[in-house]
Write a protein that holds these residues in place. Structure first.
Motif, PDB file in Angstrom:
ATOM      1  N   ARG A 216       0.835  -1.204   0.000  1.00  0.00           N
ATOM      2  CA  ARG A 216       0.000   0.000   0.000  1.00  0.00           C
ATOM      3  C   ARG A 216       0.872   1.257   0.000  1.00  0.00           C
ATOM      4  O   ARG A 216       0.586   2.229  -0.701  1.00  0.00           O
ATOM      5  CB  ARG A 216      -0.925   0.002   1.218  1.00  0.00           C
ATOM      6  CG  ARG A 216      -1.898   1.183   1.237  1.00  0.00           C
ATOM      7  CD  ARG A 216      -2.792   1.136   2.469  1.00  0.00           C
ATOM      8  NE  ARG A 216      -3.647  -0.039   2.465  1.00  0.00           N
ATOM      9  CZ  ARG A 216      -4.839  -0.095   1.858  1.00  0.00           C
ATOM     10  NH1 ARG A 216      -5.296   0.957   1.203  1.00  0.00           N
ATOM     11  NH2 ARG A 216      -5.557  -1.196   1.909  1.00  0.00           N
ATOM     12  N   TYR A 217       1.921   1.227   0.809  1.00  0.00           N
ATOM     13  CA  TYR A 217       2.803   2.388   0.889  1.00  0.00           C
ATOM     14  C   TYR A 217       4.258   1.942   0.768  1.00  0.00           C
ATOM     15  O   TYR A 217       4.642   0.890   1.286  1.00  0.00           O
ATOM     16  CB  TYR A 217       2.643   3.130   2.224  1.00  0.00           C
ATOM     17  CG  TYR A 217       1.233   3.594   2.512  1.00  0.00           C
ATOM     18  CD1 TYR A 217       0.659   4.642   1.789  1.00  0.00           C
ATOM     19  CD2 TYR A 217       0.477   2.985   3.512  1.00  0.00           C
ATOM     20  CE1 TYR A 217      -0.630   5.068   2.050  1.00  0.00           C
ATOM     21  CE2 TYR A 217      -0.817   3.403   3.780  1.00  0.00           C
ATOM     22  CZ  TYR A 217      -1.370   4.440   3.045  1.00  0.00           C
ATOM     23  OH  TYR A 217      -2.651   4.855   3.299  1.00  0.00           O
ATOM     24  N   ARG A 238       7.378   9.467   1.797  1.00  0.00           N
ATOM     25  CA  ARG A 238       6.507   8.510   1.118  1.00  0.00           C
ATOM     26  C   ARG A 238       6.690   8.702  -0.384  1.00  0.00           C
ATOM     27  O   ARG A 238       6.472   9.797  -0.902  1.00  0.00           O
ATOM     28  CB  ARG A 238       5.049   8.717   1.500  1.00  0.00           C
ATOM     29  CG  ARG A 238       4.122   7.664   0.877  1.00  0.00           C
ATOM     30  CD  ARG A 238       2.657   7.970   1.128  1.00  0.00           C
ATOM     31  NE  ARG A 238       2.336   7.901   2.545  1.00  0.00           N
ATOM     32  CZ  ARG A 238       1.107   8.149   3.029  1.00  0.00           C
ATOM     33  NH1 ARG A 238       0.132   8.495   2.207  1.00  0.00           N
ATOM     34  NH2 ARG A 238       0.887   8.078   4.327  1.00  0.00           N
ATOM     35  N   THR A 241       2.153   5.467  -3.191  1.00  0.00           N
ATOM     36  CA  THR A 241       0.890   5.141  -2.530  1.00  0.00           C
ATOM     37  C   THR A 241       0.042   4.359  -3.519  1.00  0.00           C
ATOM     38  O   THR A 241      -0.277   4.859  -4.603  1.00  0.00           O
ATOM     39  CB  THR A 241       0.132   6.404  -2.094  1.00  0.00           C
ATOM     40  OG1 THR A 241       0.939   7.145  -1.176  1.00  0.00           O
ATOM     41  CG2 THR A 241      -1.183   6.030  -1.422  1.00  0.00           C
ATOM     42  N   ASN A 242      -0.287   3.140  -3.160  1.00  0.00           N
ATOM     43  CA  ASN A 242      -1.056   2.269  -4.051  1.00  0.00           C
ATOM     44  C   ASN A 242      -2.519   2.298  -3.611  1.00  0.00           C
ATOM     45  O   ASN A 242      -2.901   1.655  -2.635  1.00  0.00           O
ATOM     46  CB  ASN A 242      -0.498   0.846  -4.003  1.00  0.00           C
ATOM     47  CG  ASN A 242      -1.144  -0.062  -5.029  1.00  0.00           C
ATOM     48  OD1 ASN A 242      -2.076   0.335  -5.723  1.00  0.00           O
ATOM     49  ND2 ASN A 242      -0.646  -1.284  -5.137  1.00  0.00           N
ATOM     50  N   HIS A 243      -3.341   3.033  -4.330  1.00  0.00           N
ATOM     51  CA  HIS A 243      -4.744   3.194  -3.944  1.00  0.00           C
ATOM     52  C   HIS A 243      -5.589   1.976  -4.308  1.00  0.00           C
ATOM     53  O   HIS A 243      -6.757   1.899  -3.924  1.00  0.00           O
ATOM     54  CB  HIS A 243      -5.330   4.442  -4.618  1.00  0.00           C
ATOM     55  CG  HIS A 243      -4.711   5.720  -4.140  1.00  0.00           C
ATOM     56  ND1 HIS A 243      -4.956   6.246  -2.892  1.00  0.00           N
ATOM     57  CD2 HIS A 243      -3.828   6.561  -4.751  1.00  0.00           C
ATOM     58  CE1 HIS A 243      -4.278   7.374  -2.745  1.00  0.00           C
ATOM     59  NE2 HIS A 243      -3.577   7.591  -3.847  1.00  0.00           N
ATOM     60  N   ARG A 244      -5.010   1.029  -5.035  1.00  0.00           N
ATOM     61  CA  ARG A 244      -5.788  -0.146  -5.436  1.00  0.00           C
ATOM     62  C   ARG A 244      -5.852  -1.200  -4.337  1.00  0.00           C
ATOM     63  O   ARG A 244      -6.606  -2.158  -4.440  1.00  0.00           O
ATOM     64  CB  ARG A 244      -5.188  -0.759  -6.705  1.00  0.00           C
ATOM     65  CG  ARG A 244      -5.353   0.122  -7.939  1.00  0.00           C
ATOM     66  CD  ARG A 244      -4.730  -0.520  -9.162  1.00  0.00           C
ATOM     67  NE  ARG A 244      -3.288  -0.668  -9.014  1.00  0.00           N
ATOM     68  CZ  ARG A 244      -2.502  -1.262  -9.907  1.00  0.00           C
ATOM     69  NH1 ARG A 244      -3.032  -1.791 -10.997  1.00  0.00           N
ATOM     70  NH2 ARG A 244      -1.202  -1.342  -9.708  1.00  0.00           N
TER      71      ARG A 244
END
Length: 245
Positions: A216-217, A238, A241-244
């Protein structure tokens, strides 16, 4: 003395049922949420301890249970002299053997972990380890790391569920996982899903990014000099960021 040893041994061995319960829950956990990948099966089982002192303590406990009122000084329950004297000799022999064993023992105490042994059985693709007492040579180094991580995750999940079942509806746990770089990229995604399915979220550190989109991060940590504090500090950026997820 025999009675004291027998009673204390009973207290030690009484934990076995709780240990077996945890092992059964770990086995059930794997069956309910299987790992899709190279690891087809993981099983654990409790077997009797091979520790010689623990075995001797078990014999003393059994002797005490079988002859609770039939050794020691004369009383209302052990008036048969021949039987009592024979048991007294056995009691002395047991205590002498225990004293000798303790004198040559490498540790100063007997702990709960000495009272039982764990065996593991892992099926990796078509390779069945059979029941072994060490998680070594299951496959490659990466497979060894994978299996150990899966067992630790299931153990964490069993205790997490037991501690939070009646208190929290959506309890999540974060934990560190070392040696992530030894895993095949496919197994990285697999172990992350294996943990996430149990609401356990892994935090990994590596000099290189492996399959960043599986997380996710993704953060980058660097050092810089803080002139006000006059020392090195860690700076966290950061970068993905993987919003999926």
């Amino acid at each position: 003395m025999i009675q004291q040893v027998g009673n204390e041994t009973e207290q030690l061995l009484s934990k076995e049922s709780a240990i077996r319960k945890v092992v059964n829950e770990i086995n059930a956990d794997f069956r309910q949420k299987n790992f899709v990948g190279v690891i087809k099966s993981i099983e654990l089982r409790v077997v009797p301890s091979s520790n010689k002192i623990v075995q001797l303590l078990g014999e003393i406990k059994q002797f005490n249970d079988d002859n609770l009122y039939n050794f020691g000084e004369v009383n209302l329950f052990n008036s048969e002299q021949q039987s009592r004297e024979e048991n007294n000799r056995k009691a002395v022999q047991y205590l002498s053997a225990l004293n000798k064993s303790i004198s040559g023992y490498r540790n100063s105490t007997i702990t709960l972990s000495d009272s039982f042994e764990l065996e593991f059985r892992v099926v990796e693709n078509d390779n069945d380890t059979g029941w072994v007492d060490k998680l070594a040579n299951v496959g490659s180094d990466g497979t060894d790391v994978l299996v150990k991580a899966m067992i630790n995750i299931m153990l964490l999940n069993v205790f997490k569920e037991g501690a939070t079942r009646n208190q929290f509806k959506d309890f999540r746990l974060h934990c560190m996982m070392d040696e992530i770089g030894k895993l095949h990229p496919n197994n990285v995604r697999g172990i992350l899903k294996f943990a996430n399915d149990r609401k356990i979220f892994l935090v990994n550190g590596s000099p290189q990014s492996f399959d960043a989109l599986a997380y996710r991060y993704t953060y980058q940590l660097s050092k810089k000099r803080d002139t006000q504090l006059d020392r090195e500090i860690t700076v966290v950026h950061r970068i993905v960021t993987n919003h999926r997820l």
